[in-house]
Design a protein around this motif. Structure first.
Motif, PDB file in Angstrom:
ATOM      1  N   ALA D  81       0.830  -1.208   0.000  1.00 56.02           N
ATOM      2  CA  ALA D  81       0.000   0.000   0.000  1.00 56.02           C
ATOM      3  C   ALA D  81       0.862   1.256   0.000  1.00 56.02           C
ATOM      4  CB  ALA D  81      -0.912   0.019   1.217  1.00 56.02           C
ATOM      5  N   SER D  82       0.360   2.284  -0.654  1.00 56.95           N
ATOM      6  CA  SER D  82       0.972   3.587  -0.494  1.00 56.95           C
ATOM      7  C   SER D  82      -0.016   4.474   0.257  1.00 56.95           C
ATOM      8  CB  SER D  82       1.360   4.187  -1.846  1.00 56.95           C
ATOM      9  OG  SER D  82       0.272   4.163  -2.726  1.00 56.95           O
ATOM     10  N   ILE D  83       0.412   5.660   0.555  1.00 55.90           N
ATOM     11  CA  ILE D  83      -0.427   6.533   1.373  1.00 55.90           C
ATOM     12  C   ILE D  83      -0.426   7.943   0.774  1.00 55.90           C
ATOM     13  CG2 ILE D  83       1.416   7.240   2.996  1.00 55.90           C
ATOM     14  CD1 ILE D  83      -1.096   6.423   5.067  1.00 55.90           C
ATOM     15  N   LEU D  84      -1.605   8.569   0.809  1.00 58.82           N
ATOM     16  CA  LEU D  84      -1.737   9.931   0.287  1.00 58.82           C
ATOM     17  C   LEU D  84      -2.268  10.855   1.375  1.00 58.82           C
ATOM     18  CD1 LEU D  84      -3.485   9.692  -3.216  1.00 58.82           C
ATOM     19  CD2 LEU D  84      -1.106  10.285  -2.722  1.00 58.82           C
ATOM     20  N   THR D  85      -1.745  12.069   1.427  1.00 56.46           N
ATOM     21  CA  THR D  85      -2.337  13.083   2.294  1.00 56.46           C
ATOM     22  C   THR D  85      -3.653  13.519   1.679  1.00 56.46           C
ATOM     23  OG1 THR D  85      -0.175  13.890   3.010  1.00 56.46           O
ATOM     24  CG2 THR D  85      -2.032  15.377   3.301  1.00 56.46           C
ATOM     25  N   VAL D  86      -4.740  13.379   2.443  1.00 57.46           N
ATOM     26  CA  VAL D  86      -6.037  13.886   2.000  1.00 57.46           C
ATOM     27  C   VAL D  86      -6.096  15.381   2.278  1.00 57.46           C
ATOM     28  CG1 VAL D  86      -8.532  13.817   2.410  1.00 57.46           C
ATOM     29  CG2 VAL D  86      -7.193  11.694   2.425  1.00 57.46           C
ATOM     30  N   GLU D  87      -5.753  15.759   3.486  1.00 60.95           N
ATOM     31  CA  GLU D  87      -5.807  17.152   3.893  1.00 60.95           C
ATOM     32  C   GLU D  87      -5.086  17.314   5.208  1.00 60.95           C
ATOM     33  OE1 GLU D  87      -7.788  18.545   6.696  1.00 60.95           O
ATOM     34  OE2 GLU D  87      -7.884  16.462   7.348  1.00 60.95           O
ATOM     35  N   TYR D  88      -4.688  18.561   5.489  1.00 61.65           N
ATOM     36  CA  TYR D  88      -4.188  18.878   6.825  1.00 61.65           C
ATOM     37  C   TYR D  88      -4.529  20.324   7.149  1.00 61.65           C
ATOM     38  CZ  TYR D  88      -0.157  21.142   4.559  1.00 61.65           C
ATOM     39  OH  TYR D  88       0.638  21.940   3.787  1.00 61.65           O
ATOM     40  N   GLN D 129      14.017  24.188  22.521  1.00 56.15           N
ATOM     41  CA  GLN D 129      12.932  23.865  21.590  1.00 56.15           C
ATOM     42  C   GLN D 129      11.677  24.670  21.894  1.00 56.15           C
ATOM     43  OE1 GLN D 129      11.905  19.790  20.931  1.00 56.15           O
ATOM     44  NE2 GLN D 129      14.039  19.119  20.945  1.00 56.15           N
ATOM     45  N   THR D 130      11.059  25.211  20.859  1.00 58.04           N
ATOM     46  CA  THR D 130       9.789  25.930  20.991  1.00 58.04           C
ATOM     47  C   THR D 130       8.800  25.333  20.008  1.00 58.04           C
ATOM     48  OG1 THR D 130      10.987  27.957  21.522  1.00 58.04           O
ATOM     49  CG2 THR D 130       8.691  28.210  20.845  1.00 58.04           C
ATOM     50  N   LEU D 131       7.562  25.114  20.468  1.00 64.97           N
ATOM     51  CA  LEU D 131       6.520  24.633  19.564  1.00 64.97           C
ATOM     52  C   LEU D 131       6.208  25.737  18.561  1.00 64.97           C
ATOM     53  CD1 LEU D 131       4.466  22.416  18.828  1.00 64.97           C
ATOM     54  CD2 LEU D 131       2.839  23.524  20.353  1.00 64.97           C
ATOM     55  N   CYS D 132       6.386  25.408  17.316  1.00 66.99           N
ATOM     56  CA  CYS D 132       6.310  26.385  16.234  1.00 66.99           C
ATOM     57  C   CYS D 132       4.992  26.235  15.472  1.00 66.99           C
ATOM     58  CB  CYS D 132       7.501  26.079  15.338  1.00 66.99           C
ATOM     59  SG  CYS D 132       7.697  27.072  13.919  1.00 66.99           S
ATOM     60  N   ALA D 133       4.519  25.027  15.359  1.00 63.70           N
ATOM     61  CA  ALA D 133       3.270  24.767  14.625  1.00 63.70           C
ATOM     62  C   ALA D 133       2.687  23.439  15.074  1.00 63.70           C
ATOM     63  CB  ALA D 133       3.531  24.725  13.118  1.00 63.70           C
ATOM     64  N   THR D 134       1.354  23.365  15.032  1.00 59.53           N
ATOM     65  CA  THR D 134       0.688  22.100  15.351  1.00 59.53           C
ATOM     66  C   THR D 134      -0.341  21.852  14.263  1.00 59.53           C
ATOM     67  OG1 THR D 134      -0.477  20.848  17.058  1.00 59.53           O
ATOM     68  CG2 THR D 134      -1.014  23.162  16.902  1.00 59.53           C
ATOM     69  N   ALA D 135      -0.546  20.596  13.918  1.00 61.92           N
ATOM     70  CA  ALA D 135      -1.396  20.271  12.783  1.00 61.92           C
ATOM     71  C   ALA D 135      -2.313  19.100  13.106  1.00 61.92           C
ATOM     72  CB  ALA D 135      -0.549  19.941  11.556  1.00 61.92           C
ATOM     73  N   LEU D 136      -3.290  18.937  12.261  1.00 62.67           N
ATOM     74  CA  LEU D 136      -4.204  17.799  12.356  1.00 62.67           C
ATOM     75  C   LEU D 136      -4.423  17.354  10.916  1.00 62.67           C
ATOM     76  CD1 LEU D 136      -6.002  16.089  14.228  1.00 62.67           C
ATOM     77  CD2 LEU D 136      -7.727  17.883  14.124  1.00 62.67           C
ATOM     78  N   MET D 137      -4.136  16.094  10.608  1.00 59.68           N
ATOM     79  CA  MET D 137      -4.164  15.687   9.213  1.00 59.68           C
ATOM     80  C   MET D 137      -4.831  14.333   8.997  1.00 59.68           C
ATOM     81  SD  MET D 137      -0.156  14.710   8.342  1.00 59.68           S
ATOM     82  CE  MET D 137      -0.325  14.717   6.558  1.00 59.68           C
ATOM     83  N   THR D 138      -5.325  14.146   7.775  1.00 60.65           N
ATOM     84  CA  THR D 138      -6.010  12.927   7.374  1.00 60.65           C
ATOM     85  C   THR D 138      -5.271  12.321   6.197  1.00 60.65           C
ATOM     86  OG1 THR D 138      -8.081  14.084   7.895  1.00 60.65           O
ATOM     87  CG2 THR D 138      -8.268  11.995   6.718  1.00 60.65           C
ATOM     88  N   LEU D 139      -5.040  11.017   6.246  1.00 63.33           N
ATOM     89  CA  LEU D 139      -4.372  10.334   5.139  1.00 63.33           C
ATOM     90  C   LEU D 139      -5.205   9.152   4.708  1.00 63.33           C
ATOM     91  CD1 LEU D 139      -1.856  10.910   7.534  1.00 63.33           C
ATOM     92  CD2 LEU D 139      -0.765  11.003   5.301  1.00 63.33           C
ATOM     93  N   ILE D 140      -5.029   8.756   3.456  1.00 60.32           N
ATOM     94  CA  ILE D 140      -5.761   7.600   2.947  1.00 60.32           C
ATOM     95  C   ILE D 140      -4.778   6.580   2.396  1.00 60.32           C
ATOM     96  CG2 ILE D 140      -6.151   8.586   0.628  1.00 60.32           C
ATOM     97  CD1 ILE D 140      -8.988   7.257   0.792  1.00 60.32           C
ATOM     98  N   ALA D 141      -5.028   5.312   2.724  1.00 61.08           N
ATOM     99  CA  ALA D 141      -4.198   4.220   2.221  1.00 61.08           C
ATOM    100  C   ALA D 141      -4.704   3.793   0.851  1.00 61.08           C
ATOM    101  CB  ALA D 141      -4.259   3.038   3.180  1.00 61.08           C
ATOM    102  N   LEU D 142      -3.783   3.585  -0.059  1.00 63.78           N
ATOM    103  CA  LEU D 142      -4.142   3.054  -1.374  1.00 63.78           C
ATOM    104  C   LEU D 142      -3.655   1.615  -1.445  1.00 63.78           C
ATOM    105  CD1 LEU D 142      -3.188   6.079  -3.664  1.00 63.78           C
ATOM    106  CD2 LEU D 142      -5.359   5.585  -2.536  1.00 63.78           C
TER     107      LEU D 142
END
Lengths: 150, 150, 150, 150
Positions: D81-88, D129-142
């Motif tokens: 399987a490969s994986i694709l970023t759906v969105e973040y 170290q300083t937190l610079c960015a935080t994200a939430l993302m969805t990926l889909i397996a192919l």
């Protein structure tokens, strides 16, 4: 990160604002915990909150994420400021299948203008909690505009 | 982009699913328009839907964004598939100050598995529409799982 | 919505700021169009910008979304203000398979503090444009902090 | 949540895919840690990665969030399987002011089709170290589409 409330009476201020939200009463929501940069809101299941398969509607899940995050941020505001949700992003992770929904808002970065929260929503079925949704939200403080009845 | 519905009876299918959402009846929401890749939902104001300043609660605004986007995507599904919201992101642009809230969901990319929608929510005050919120959402089709009563 | 620039020399101001971004030069990006509340940035393909299948890397796609949206917002700022990206959400819709990537940032709501943009990224293959990504972003103006070299 | 990799050789598979990304080599990025559902990527500062004030460009910050999240998800994929970023969605929390950028991708929900990650990006200045960015993302397996050179 230290989340120090400016207003020592933040809990009273949050509960007073919450009590003016007609929608919270309508859906049967209650604040069950408040702390500096934290707010927990619960809603018991009723048929009127359901989507087409009888589970909690995503609109209720989103409402708990938004409102628990908003009041988490509001705990850290000065008394003369109100707070507005700028935006949020919500991932629905599991169906809202259960007897109780719990929204837990947590501030992850408190700024003088912008505050970032990470609300999570859990569904409780037969006493077991499952992560139902996770969010990332941005709020803005409006200085000099207290959150009071008109 | 051509948004061609596979099921010619998509409108009936959408309305039937919507009618099973107890939450829509509870808040007084109605579908006011359906087309291929499009769904419009309206909610008249009532005190029970308000936040602390008497405006439409953000939870209702988010609900209309999510539901109009969800049913916009559902218009394009085959009859044996249901659809789930994966996630959405919502920017609140103006307060929900008015007598009517209108959610307009529009599909911008329809795939066999994932569908992307851009819902917008408008508030109507004294007959004038204002953009209240804009969203970007992802939905997933569940093949072989018709959206039917259990 | 009328997007009236306060600074008539906005184009010069945008181009000057862009020219100080070392990263834009490094990836070979250029501004190809500027208007009130609008900015277009292009990047020709080169092997150094690729992901594992040889297409444009999602990082470049996100960069064009963020930067075209940011400069779209910057066109509307007064001369003594700089602008920061608060957050953005990006849906990747099609693979970045082509010879050219085009980011188009469009302001959809300009406020005195917050600005909302809807950037889109297109990939061009054999002359045909395909929507590659769509985004929704929030920016904040920093008054009294001109975007100038230190 | 238990994050059990199906493929015991996940680390090799991740590193091999990463090595085919021309963009990672171009910006000087390296994988510095891999675990089940986790990936850490670092990029040392160079002038070519800067925005207009000389800090790390937001495009690089977004790239690290996306790529560390993507490879965190990829550790849990089967070999075919490969994986694709759906969105973040990414919140920029602090300026990228420092000598090193660290992206840390963490899977928070692994599904057979969709995976949800919470990437964070830290900037290191004088060792802090300083937190610079935080994200939430969805990926889909192919499934059935291995992530291999063509």
């Amino acid at each position: 990160m230290s989340l120090q409330p400016i207003d020592p009476d933040f809990e009273k201020r949050v509960r007073e604002s919450f009590s003016r939200q007609g929608f919270m009463d309508f859906i049967g929501a209650e604040i069950t915990e408040i702390g500096p940069g934290y707010c927990e809101i619960q809603v018991p299941y009723k048929r009127e909150l359901s989507q087409q398969h009888g589970f909690f509607h995503a609109g209720i899940i989103g409402t708990l994420a938004d409102n628990s995050g908003g009041y988490a941020a509001f705990t850290l505001m000065p008394t003369d400021a109100s707070i507005l949700t700028v935006e949020y992003k919500l991932n629905l992770i599991a169906p809202g299948d259960g007897e109780l929904l719990i929204g837990r808002g947590q501030v992850i970065k408190a700024g003088s203008t912008l505050t970032i929260c990470r609300p999570e929503v859990f569904v409780v079925k037969n006493g077991t909690q499952t992560l139902c949704a996770t969010a990332l939200m941005t709020l803005i403080a409006l200085s000099g505009k207290p959150d009071k009845p008109k």
